[in-house]
Design an enzyme around this catalytic site. Structure first.
Site, PDB file in Angstrom:
ATOM      1  N   TRP A  33       0.867  -1.100   0.093  1.00 25.33           N
ATOM      2  CA  TRP A  33      -0.189  -0.011   0.143  1.00 25.33           C
ATOM      3  C   TRP A  33       1.056   1.150  -0.130  1.00 25.33           C
ATOM      4  CZ3 TRP A  33      -4.362   2.318  -0.771  1.00 25.33           C
ATOM      5  CH2 TRP A  33      -4.890   3.463  -0.050  1.00 25.33           C
ATOM      6  N   PHE A  80      -0.712   8.890   3.604  1.00 25.16           N
ATOM      7  CA  PHE A  80      -0.456   9.167   4.927  1.00 25.16           C
ATOM      8  C   PHE A  80       1.049   8.927   5.128  1.00 25.16           C
ATOM      9  CE2 PHE A  80       0.299   7.874   9.289  1.00 25.16           C
ATOM     10  CZ  PHE A  80      -0.279   9.140  10.070  1.00 25.16           C
ATOM     11  N   ARG A 114     -13.284   4.702  -3.222  1.00 27.22           N
ATOM     12  CA  ARG A 114     -12.984   4.808  -1.679  1.00 27.22           C
ATOM     13  C   ARG A 114     -14.114   5.737  -1.172  1.00 27.22           C
ATOM     14  NH1 ARG A 114      -7.902   6.230   1.929  1.00 27.22           N
ATOM     15  NH2 ARG A 114      -8.961   7.463   3.513  1.00 27.22           N
ATOM     16  N   ASP A 135      -1.302  14.889   6.157  1.00 32.25           N
ATOM     17  CA  ASP A 135      -1.669  14.049   4.821  1.00 32.25           C
ATOM     18  C   ASP A 135      -3.155  14.967   4.484  1.00 32.25           C
ATOM     19  OD1 ASP A 135      -2.561  12.058   3.119  1.00 32.25           O
ATOM     20  OD2 ASP A 135      -3.446  10.876   4.445  1.00 32.25           O
TER      21      ASP A 135
HETATM   22  C1  SPV Z   1      -3.439   6.156   3.866  1.00 32.66           C
HETATM   23  O1  SPV Z   1      -2.561   5.300   4.598  1.00 32.66           O
HETATM   24  O2  SPV Z   1      -2.999   7.068   3.404  1.00 32.66           O
HETATM   25  C2  SPV Z   1      -4.854   5.979   4.235  1.00 32.66           C
HETATM   26  C3  SPV Z   1      -5.480   5.434   4.991  1.00 32.66           C
HETATM   27  O3  SPV Z   1      -5.482   6.504   3.062  1.00 32.66           O
HETATM   28  S1  SPV Z   1      -5.845   6.544   6.358  1.00 32.66           S
HETATM   29  O4  SPV Z   1      -4.632   7.449   6.801  1.00 32.66           O
HETATM   30  O5  SPV Z   1      -6.713   6.032   7.299  1.00 32.66           O
HETATM   31  O6  SPV Z   1      -6.856   7.405   5.704  1.00 32.66           O
HETATM   32 MG    MG Z   2      -4.617   8.056   2.126  1.00 32.41          MG
END
Ligand code: SPV
Ligand code: MG
Length: 288
Positions: free
Chosen positions: A38, A42, A153, A52
């Protein structure tokens, strides 16, 4: 070339993705046996030391995603936030992520600039459903040549709009051509997500991010059915912060590196992660 994420998804087992903010963390996730990476917005924001909140440029985000793709052989799922603007921006950027080697993109239905989802009191405004359907259609068109997986999402639960709105949005996004639906929740227990999953009747599978409700194990997710992917979204950066803090504090306490030296990975370990062995083999072959 067949999309490696599609191959994993069609095998039917739950796909577990680990976050990464650079190729080294991605390589460690691959080494640990995760099915994919992933490329978290963030984490990448945190790595740059900024919130973020749509602050990183497209090139900062894309360059790191490409660097990650180049150094792992598992599929990479790019977190492209809101797609950097409207459907035209999405059309422009999604092709770039596909060419960079991403197997999938995740686009969220918040307005640009976004705020991060799990921040108490964060700005959580969503775009109109029709607008987001257009963005998804643009993403599908832009990724088609690469057989890119497009994950829609919805942040309806994050925005406290309730299950009805989340289901309505999810259904509209499935109709617009999304391959999967990521539904995010900030509740401290899995109840909200479990209820949503039970109520979800559309054909496309779900993606969960259990950061806020860590009690939900992979075994429980499998039992729920309908869920194809679980994302551990920020555990690389949190692990790195914890490890660095502990080691840095010990060095200050001890007045030197004499104690930590044996407790932390060796320099040779890092050489291995840099694939120095492969470079040495290439030197033998090509340096004349
Ligand atoms: C990320 O990891 O950037 C996400 C998940 O989008 S969250 O930070 O929970 O939105
Ligand atoms: Mg994110």
């Amino acid at each position: 070339m067949p999309n490696p994420l599609k191959e994993k998804l069609s095998a039917g087992a739950l796909v577990a993705l680990m976050s990464a903010h650079n190729p080294l963390s991605a390589r460690l996730a691959e080494e640990a046996g995760f099915d994919g990476i992933w490329a978290s917005g963030f984490e990448l924001s945190a790595a740059y030391g900024v919130p973020d909140a749509s602050l990183l440029s497209l090139s900062q985000h894309l360059d790191m995603t490409r660097a990650i793709c180049e150094q792992v052989s598992v599929p990479v799922v790019a977190d492209i936030d809101t797609g950097y603007g409207n459907a035209i921006n999405v059309l422009h950027v999604v092709g770039a992520y596909a060419r960079a080697g991403a197997a999938a993109v995740v686009i969220e239905d918040k307005i640009f600039p976004k705020d991060t989802s799990l921040l108490a009191g964060g700005r959580q405004e969503l775009v109109r459903i029709e607008e987001f359907q257009g963005k998804l259609a643009a993403a599908k068109a832009a990724g088609a040549a690469h057989d890119l997986v497009v994950v829609a999402r919805t942040e309806a639960l994050i925005a406290d709009l309730g299950q009805g709105e989340a289901l309505r949005r999810g259904a509209a996004y499935a109709e617009a051509g999304a391959d999967l639906l990521l539904v995010h929740s900030k509740r401290k227990t899995p109840d909200e997500i479990v209820a949503f999953t039970k109520a979800w009747t559309r054909a496309i599978p779900l993606v969960l991010v259990p950061t806020a409700y860590p009690q939900l194990t992979e075994a429980m997710i499998r039992d729920l059915g309908k869920i194809a992917i679980v994302i551990y979204a920020n555990h690389a950066v949190r692990a790195a912060v914890g490890a660095m803090r502990a080691v840095f504090a010990q060095i200050r306490r001890d007045g030197g590196i004499h104690n930590v030296d044996k407790q932390i990975p060796s320099v040779e370990d890092i050489f291995d992660l840099q694939r120095v062995g492969a470079m040495k083999a290439a030197e033998k072959k090509y340096l004349r």
